[in-house]
Design a protein around this motif. Sequence first.
Motif, PDB file in Angstrom:
ATOM      1  N   TYR A 146       4.102 -12.063 -11.518  1.00 27.48           N
ATOM      2  CA  TYR A 146       3.549 -10.759 -11.966  1.00 27.48           C
ATOM      3  C   TYR A 146       2.305 -10.521 -11.392  1.00 27.48           C
ATOM      4  O   TYR A 146       2.116  -9.296 -11.097  1.00 27.48           O
ATOM      5  CB  TYR A 146       3.167 -10.947 -13.545  1.00 27.48           C
ATOM      6  CG  TYR A 146       4.610 -11.209 -14.474  1.00 27.48           C
ATOM      7  CD1 TYR A 146       5.639 -10.704 -13.957  1.00 27.48           C
ATOM      8  CD2 TYR A 146       4.492 -12.448 -15.356  1.00 27.48           C
ATOM      9  CE1 TYR A 146       6.840 -10.821 -14.779  1.00 27.48           C
ATOM     10  CE2 TYR A 146       5.686 -12.392 -16.285  1.00 27.48           C
ATOM     11  CZ  TYR A 146       6.659 -11.895 -15.727  1.00 27.48           C
ATOM     12  OH  TYR A 146       7.837 -11.964 -16.706  1.00 27.48           O
ATOM     13  N   VAL A 147       1.479 -11.436 -11.038  1.00 27.90           N
ATOM     14  CA  VAL A 147       0.176 -10.955 -10.228  1.00 27.90           C
ATOM     15  C   VAL A 147       0.530 -10.515  -8.976  1.00 27.90           C
ATOM     16  O   VAL A 147      -0.012  -9.347  -8.497  1.00 27.90           O
ATOM     17  CB  VAL A 147      -0.786 -12.316 -10.290  1.00 27.90           C
ATOM     18  CG1 VAL A 147      -1.956 -11.761  -9.228  1.00 27.90           C
ATOM     19  CG2 VAL A 147      -1.103 -12.581 -11.602  1.00 27.90           C
ATOM     20  N   ILE A 148       1.391 -10.990  -8.213  1.00 28.96           N
ATOM     21  CA  ILE A 148       1.791 -10.498  -6.815  1.00 28.96           C
ATOM     22  C   ILE A 148       2.264  -9.065  -6.803  1.00 28.96           C
ATOM     23  O   ILE A 148       2.036  -8.324  -6.320  1.00 28.96           O
ATOM     24  CB  ILE A 148       2.704 -11.575  -6.064  1.00 28.96           C
ATOM     25  CG1 ILE A 148       1.822 -13.036  -5.878  1.00 28.96           C
ATOM     26  CG2 ILE A 148       3.321 -10.973  -5.018  1.00 28.96           C
ATOM     27  CD1 ILE A 148       2.824 -14.023  -5.266  1.00 28.96           C
ATOM     28  N   ILE A 149       3.077  -8.793  -7.830  1.00 26.76           N
ATOM     29  CA  ILE A 149       3.946  -7.641  -8.123  1.00 26.76           C
ATOM     30  C   ILE A 149       2.914  -6.465  -8.447  1.00 26.76           C
ATOM     31  O   ILE A 149       2.783  -5.457  -7.853  1.00 26.76           O
ATOM     32  CB  ILE A 149       5.039  -7.781  -9.118  1.00 26.76           C
ATOM     33  CG1 ILE A 149       6.226  -8.510  -8.510  1.00 26.76           C
ATOM     34  CG2 ILE A 149       5.440  -6.372  -9.790  1.00 26.76           C
ATOM     35  CD1 ILE A 149       7.139  -8.885  -9.638  1.00 26.76           C
ATOM     36  N   ILE A 150       1.990  -7.026  -9.548  1.00 25.72           N
ATOM     37  CA  ILE A 150       0.765  -6.094  -9.811  1.00 25.72           C
ATOM     38  C   ILE A 150      -0.074  -5.468  -8.599  1.00 25.72           C
ATOM     39  O   ILE A 150      -0.088  -4.295  -8.348  1.00 25.72           O
ATOM     40  CB  ILE A 150       0.225  -6.725 -10.999  1.00 25.72           C
ATOM     41  CG1 ILE A 150       0.794  -6.614 -12.167  1.00 25.72           C
ATOM     42  CG2 ILE A 150      -1.393  -5.704 -11.195  1.00 25.72           C
ATOM     43  CD1 ILE A 150       0.130  -7.328 -13.307  1.00 25.72           C
ATOM     44  N   ALA A 151      -0.307  -6.708  -7.867  1.00 28.94           N
ATOM     45  CA  ALA A 151      -1.029  -6.153  -6.516  1.00 28.94           C
ATOM     46  C   ALA A 151      -0.436  -5.525  -5.436  1.00 28.94           C
ATOM     47  O   ALA A 151      -0.981  -4.624  -4.939  1.00 28.94           O
ATOM     48  CB  ALA A 151      -1.426  -7.716  -5.861  1.00 28.94           C
ATOM     49  N   GLY A 152       0.822  -5.861  -5.452  1.00 29.50           N
ATOM     50  CA  GLY A 152       1.795  -4.806  -4.433  1.00 29.50           C
ATOM     51  C   GLY A 152       1.798  -3.400  -5.040  1.00 29.50           C
ATOM     52  O   GLY A 152       1.526  -2.467  -4.223  1.00 29.50           O
ATOM     53  N   VAL A 153       1.908  -3.361  -6.347  1.00 27.15           N
ATOM     54  CA  VAL A 153       2.041  -1.925  -6.638  1.00 27.15           C
ATOM     55  C   VAL A 153       0.637  -1.415  -6.910  1.00 27.15           C
ATOM     56  O   VAL A 153       0.871   0.049  -6.568  1.00 27.15           O
ATOM     57  CB  VAL A 153       2.623  -1.917  -8.439  1.00 27.15           C
ATOM     58  CG1 VAL A 153       2.618  -0.713  -8.921  1.00 27.15           C
ATOM     59  CG2 VAL A 153       4.121  -2.369  -8.391  1.00 27.15           C
ATOM     60  N   ALA A 154      -0.057  -1.918  -7.135  1.00 27.60           N
ATOM     61  CA  ALA A 154      -1.655  -1.144  -6.955  1.00 27.60           C
ATOM     62  C   ALA A 154      -1.774  -0.749  -5.428  1.00 27.60           C
ATOM     63  O   ALA A 154      -2.279   0.456  -5.470  1.00 27.60           O
ATOM     64  CB  ALA A 154      -2.813  -2.348  -7.598  1.00 27.60           C
ATOM     65  N   PHE A 155      -1.532  -1.781  -4.414  1.00 25.39           N
ATOM     66  CA  PHE A 155      -1.730  -1.414  -3.092  1.00 25.39           C
ATOM     67  C   PHE A 155      -0.767  -0.080  -2.642  1.00 25.39           C
ATOM     68  O   PHE A 155      -1.388   0.794  -2.171  1.00 25.39           O
ATOM     69  CB  PHE A 155      -1.450  -2.441  -2.316  1.00 25.39           C
ATOM     70  CG  PHE A 155      -1.485  -2.330  -0.782  1.00 25.39           C
ATOM     71  CD1 PHE A 155      -2.635  -2.136  -0.282  1.00 25.39           C
ATOM     72  CD2 PHE A 155      -0.233  -2.147   0.055  1.00 25.39           C
ATOM     73  CE1 PHE A 155      -2.967  -1.887   1.002  1.00 25.39           C
ATOM     74  CE2 PHE A 155      -0.506  -1.925   1.145  1.00 25.39           C
ATOM     75  CZ  PHE A 155      -1.837  -1.956   1.974  1.00 25.39           C
ATOM     76  N   LEU A 156       0.362   0.050  -3.302  1.00 24.74           N
ATOM     77  CA  LEU A 156       1.268   1.416  -2.983  1.00 24.74           C
ATOM     78  C   LEU A 156       0.713   2.537  -3.549  1.00 24.74           C
ATOM     79  O   LEU A 156       0.730   3.558  -3.236  1.00 24.74           O
ATOM     80  CB  LEU A 156       2.729   0.889  -3.201  1.00 24.74           C
ATOM     81  CG  LEU A 156       3.367  -0.161  -2.471  1.00 24.74           C
ATOM     82  CD1 LEU A 156       4.707  -0.310  -2.982  1.00 24.74           C
ATOM     83  CD2 LEU A 156       3.502   0.366  -0.980  1.00 24.74           C
ATOM     84  N   CYS A 157       0.154   2.322  -4.782  1.00 22.66           N
ATOM     85  CA  CYS A 157      -0.144   3.497  -5.625  1.00 22.66           C
ATOM     86  C   CYS A 157      -1.601   3.832  -4.827  1.00 22.66           C
ATOM     87  O   CYS A 157      -1.553   5.267  -4.804  1.00 22.66           O
ATOM     88  CB  CYS A 157      -0.833   2.895  -7.049  1.00 22.66           C
ATOM     89  SG  CYS A 157       0.861   2.797  -8.028  1.00 22.66           S
ATOM     90  N   VAL A 158      -2.494   3.133  -4.435  1.00 22.34           N
ATOM     91  CA  VAL A 158      -3.642   3.746  -3.687  1.00 22.34           C
ATOM     92  C   VAL A 158      -3.146   4.764  -2.263  1.00 22.34           C
ATOM     93  O   VAL A 158      -3.726   5.466  -2.197  1.00 22.34           O
ATOM     94  CB  VAL A 158      -4.526   2.593  -3.427  1.00 22.34           C
ATOM     95  CG1 VAL A 158      -5.640   2.792  -2.319  1.00 22.34           C
ATOM     96  CG2 VAL A 158      -5.005   1.853  -4.581  1.00 22.34           C
ATOM     97  N   ILE A 159      -2.193   3.904  -1.802  1.00 22.01           N
ATOM     98  CA  ILE A 159      -1.685   4.528  -0.597  1.00 22.01           C
ATOM     99  C   ILE A 159      -0.989   5.880  -0.975  1.00 22.01           C
ATOM    100  O   ILE A 159      -1.418   7.153  -0.316  1.00 22.01           O
ATOM    101  CB  ILE A 159      -0.613   3.838   0.086  1.00 22.01           C
ATOM    102  CG1 ILE A 159      -1.599   2.475   1.147  1.00 22.01           C
ATOM    103  CG2 ILE A 159      -0.069   4.610   1.330  1.00 22.01           C
ATOM    104  CD1 ILE A 159      -0.763   1.526   1.544  1.00 22.01           C
ATOM    105  N   ALA A 160      -0.103   5.845  -1.760  1.00 20.06           N
ATOM    106  CA  ALA A 160       0.488   7.219  -2.334  1.00 20.06           C
ATOM    107  C   ALA A 160      -0.570   8.047  -2.859  1.00 20.06           C
ATOM    108  O   ALA A 160      -0.370   9.159  -2.703  1.00 20.06           O
ATOM    109  CB  ALA A 160       1.500   6.891  -3.512  1.00 20.06           C
ATOM    110  N   MET A 161      -1.482   7.771  -3.649  1.00 22.34           N
ATOM    111  CA  MET A 161      -2.593   8.429  -4.146  1.00 22.34           C
ATOM    112  C   MET A 161      -3.489   9.202  -2.924  1.00 22.34           C
ATOM    113  O   MET A 161      -3.563  10.450  -3.321  1.00 22.34           O
ATOM    114  CB  MET A 161      -3.432   7.653  -5.143  1.00 22.34           C
ATOM    115  CG  MET A 161      -4.357   8.714  -5.779  1.00 22.34           C
ATOM    116  SD  MET A 161      -3.301   9.905  -6.880  1.00 22.34           S
ATOM    117  CE  MET A 161      -4.296   9.915  -8.266  1.00 22.34           C
ATOM    118  N   GLY A 162      -3.626   8.501  -2.001  1.00 25.03           N
ATOM    119  CA  GLY A 162      -4.412   9.252  -0.774  1.00 25.03           C
ATOM    120  C   GLY A 162      -3.464  10.155  -0.323  1.00 25.03           C
ATOM    121  O   GLY A 162      -3.906  11.328   0.171  1.00 25.03           O
ATOM    122  N   GLU A 163      -2.165   9.995  -0.182  1.00 18.90           N
ATOM    123  CA  GLU A 163      -1.206  10.971   0.188  1.00 18.90           C
ATOM    124  C   GLU A 163      -1.371  12.438  -0.538  1.00 18.90           C
ATOM    125  O   GLU A 163      -1.352  13.335  -0.173  1.00 18.90           O
ATOM    126  CB  GLU A 163       0.162  10.654   0.536  1.00 18.90           C
ATOM    127  CG  GLU A 163       0.218   9.434   1.550  1.00 18.90           C
ATOM    128  CD  GLU A 163      -0.009   9.860   2.950  1.00 18.90           C
ATOM    129  OE1 GLU A 163       0.385  11.231   3.212  1.00 18.90           O
ATOM    130  OE2 GLU A 163      -0.855   9.145   3.767  1.00 18.90           O
TER     131      GLU A 163
END
Length: 186
Positions: A146-163
Motif C-alpha cells: 500500500y505504501v509503495i502504491i501510494i508513493a507511486g500514485v503521488a509521484f505520477l500525480c505530481v508529474i501529471a499536475m505539472g503537465e
Amino acid sequence: MSPERQESRRVHVDGEDTDAAEERNKWFREMRGWLMVVATVAASVTYQAGLNPPGGFWQEDDAAAGHRAGNPVLRDAVNRRYQAFYYFNSTAFVTSLVIMVLLMSERFYRTETKVVALMVTTFVDLASLVGAYVAGSTRFMSSCAYVIIIAGVAFLCVIAMGEVMDKVCSFFKRRLPCMHGWFPVR
C-alpha cells in the motif's frame, strides 16, 4: 549600447547564442538549488533514522530473550525488515552526501548530461528513502504494498499536475494578457 554591439553580444558562444546560454545557466542554477534542498533534507532524515532506528534500542540486557542493551529492537524482532531498513537508509544517506558534494563543484553540473545524472541519483536517493520508510514503518507485507502504491500514485500525480498546470497557465496567459507576469510559462 549600439545595435551592432548588442548584436555582437548575441553572437554564437560554443554554437548557441548568448540568450540561450544564459537561460540554460539559469536553469542549471535553479536545478542545482532544488537538488541541494532535496539532498539536504534526505541526509537529515536518514541521519536521524540511523541514530534512532524504528522500534528504538533495547534498554537492558536479557539473556533469556537473546538481546543486549543498545541493539536495535527491530533487528532482533524481524531481522529481514531491519536489514532492508538499514540498507535503504544507508543508501539514501550516502547518495545524499554524494549529491551535496558534487553540487559544490560548479564544473560538475555544467552539462545537461551531468545534471540528468544528478537527477537520477536524486531519484535513487528518494526511492531509498521510501524503501527505508516502508521497511521501518510497516509490519505486514500488505502494508508495504500500500505504501509503495501510494508513493507511486503521488509521484505520477505530481508529474501529471505539472503537465496540467502548464496548460492552464498557457490558457490564462493567452486569454488575459494583463496577467503576463503572473504565470511562469512563455
